[in-house]
Design an enzyme around this catalytic site. Sequence first.
Site, short mmCIF file in Angstrom:
data_model
loop_
_atom_site.label_atom_id
_atom_site.label_comp_id
_atom_site.label_asym_id
_atom_site.label_seq_id
_atom_site.Cartn_x
_atom_site.Cartn_y
_atom_site.Cartn_z
N ARG A 15 0.84 -1.19 0.00
CA ARG A 15 0.00 0.00 0.00
C ARG A 15 0.88 1.26 0.00
O ARG A 15 2.08 1.19 0.25
CB ARG A 15 -0.91 0.01 1.24
N LYS A 75 2.12 1.82 7.25
CA LYS A 75 2.51 1.01 8.42
C LYS A 75 3.40 1.81 9.36
O LYS A 75 4.01 2.81 8.99
CB LYS A 75 3.27 -0.24 7.96
N TYR A 94 -0.38 4.56 10.68
CA TYR A 94 -0.71 3.59 11.74
C TYR A 94 0.53 3.40 12.60
O TYR A 94 1.66 3.28 12.07
CB TYR A 94 -1.06 2.22 11.14
N HIS A 96 0.07 1.67 16.22
CA HIS A 96 -0.21 0.56 17.16
C HIS A 96 0.88 0.50 18.23
O HIS A 96 1.47 -0.55 18.50
CB HIS A 96 -0.33 -0.78 16.41
N GLU A 118 -4.94 4.86 14.06
CA GLU A 118 -5.84 3.96 14.78
C GLU A 118 -6.51 4.59 16.00
O GLU A 118 -7.48 4.04 16.52
CB GLU A 118 -5.12 2.66 15.20
N ILE A 178 -18.47 -4.04 11.65
CA ILE A 178 -18.09 -3.67 10.28
C ILE A 178 -17.71 -4.92 9.47
O ILE A 178 -18.25 -5.15 8.39
CB ILE A 178 -16.89 -2.69 10.28
N ASP A 198 -24.64 -11.83 17.10
CA ASP A 198 -24.01 -10.75 17.85
C ASP A 198 -24.64 -10.75 19.24
O ASP A 198 -25.70 -11.34 19.46
CB ASP A 198 -24.23 -9.39 17.15
N VAL A 239 -15.63 -10.88 15.71
CA VAL A 239 -16.01 -10.19 16.95
C VAL A 239 -14.90 -9.24 17.38
O VAL A 239 -13.74 -9.40 17.01
CB VAL A 239 -16.30 -11.18 18.12
N VAL A 269 -8.27 -12.58 14.17
CA VAL A 269 -6.98 -13.15 14.59
C VAL A 269 -6.01 -12.07 15.06
O VAL A 269 -5.16 -12.31 15.92
CB VAL A 269 -6.38 -14.01 13.44
N ASP A 270 -6.15 -10.84 14.52
CA ASP A 270 -5.22 -9.78 14.94
C ASP A 270 -5.47 -9.34 16.38
O ASP A 270 -4.65 -8.65 16.97
CB ASP A 270 -5.28 -8.58 13.99
#
Length: 372
Positions: A15, A75, A94, A96, A118, A178, A198, A239, A269-270
């Site tokens: 990206r 990133k 970003y 994090h 973020e 989302i 949900d 979720v 998974v993140d």
Amino acid sequence: MIIGVPKEIKNNENRVALTPAGAQELVKRGHNVYIQHTAGEGSGFPDEMYVEAGASILPTIEATYEIAEMIMKVKEPIEAEYKLIKENQLMFTYFHFASYEPLTKAMVESKSVCLAYETVEKADKSLPLLIPMSEVAGRMAVQKGANYLEKPLGGRGILLGGVPGVLPAKVLILGGGIVGTQAAWMAAGLGADVTIMDLNLPRLRYLADVMPANVNTMMSNEFNIRKLIQNHDLIIGAVLIPGAKAPNLITRDMLKEMLPGTVLVDVAVDQGGCIETCKPTTHQDPTFVIDDVVHYCVANMPGAVPYTSTLALTNATLPYAIQLANKGWKKAAQDNPELALGLNIINGDIVYQAVAEAFDMDYTPVVKYLAD
Ligand SMILES: NC(=O)c1ccc[n+]([C@@H]2O[C@H](COP(=O)([O-])OP(=O)(O)OC[C@H]3O[C@@H](n4cnc5c(N)ncnc54)[C@H](O)[C@@H]3O)[C@@H](O)[C@H]2O)c1
């Protein structure tokens, strides 16, 4: 303002933080935009497109960092970039921070101004610069799931939409935010029989209102999950409990109750995943099989579709970048509380409480910098 867009150097990151269209919008407002040679190539934007948009091309990453008052990236900076970041330079990307102490310490030492995508936050608590990537991952989850349901890839050999005279596949989506909503639109559009679970009843009511007839909603609880996994072909984990590890809604023992060739796509998974047996995988080696159940757990799904992801991300970041370029970070953050919440580190001070707490470091309220 002088804006620099370096080429991303993190492994497999294609990206870029600004499209030619975005560069044009900034140039039109009187700003100077410098793009590192080939920075847009991985997303399908050659240097010439930026030049046509009024930007200039610089040969190296060093030259790009050296000239810029604001660096726009995708990133978080990696170690090789730390030394290039200058005092007072505005870094809009970003970060994090809470997940990586060395980066936090390096940015504190750099005395730059770190505005993290973020943590830019709207009054309704939504995170406008994270949403586009969830949209991409949600839509991709169905594309990938449909693919891995094919027999040669380990799946049950069922076509998501069926054909006339043959029932479609059943898709279960855990989490109707989302990611889950975008996944549901895609699966429903392909003709699958979809159920979204949900915990949030108003959200389920909303989804029941707006979704097509082949999408059902159901309260998320262990009883319902155990029942549905027995005859669903594709299960998507979507979720999120903000700031916490995702709960294990599908546990190891449940795999035995699934049909052989069921496909699990754990988008969460993140955040640790909502399927106990999911461990992060890569685009090079995206799946593994346990108990005849295919697991797809790629932690950076949008990275596989850099063209779409770049456009989706820059659609969301550009309005903020324009405010920052027009006013400078301080006035822009004073005028817009969404941007003020994006400020994480200023001149060596950590101004975002959760980041300071993550590493037991000193916290300086951001008002110290925003008061006139
Ligand atoms: N793998 C990737 O490449 C990738 C890309 C983008 C996002 N993500 C991740 O996808 C996850 C979902 O993101 P999102 O933007 O959709 O979040 P979101 O906040 O919009 O939605 C999460 C939903 O989960 C629901 N939920 C919480 N606990 C639940 C439970 N026990 N059962 C059922 N639903 C429950 C919430 O009510 C909410 O509706 C996050 O972990 C995000 O980081 C991953």
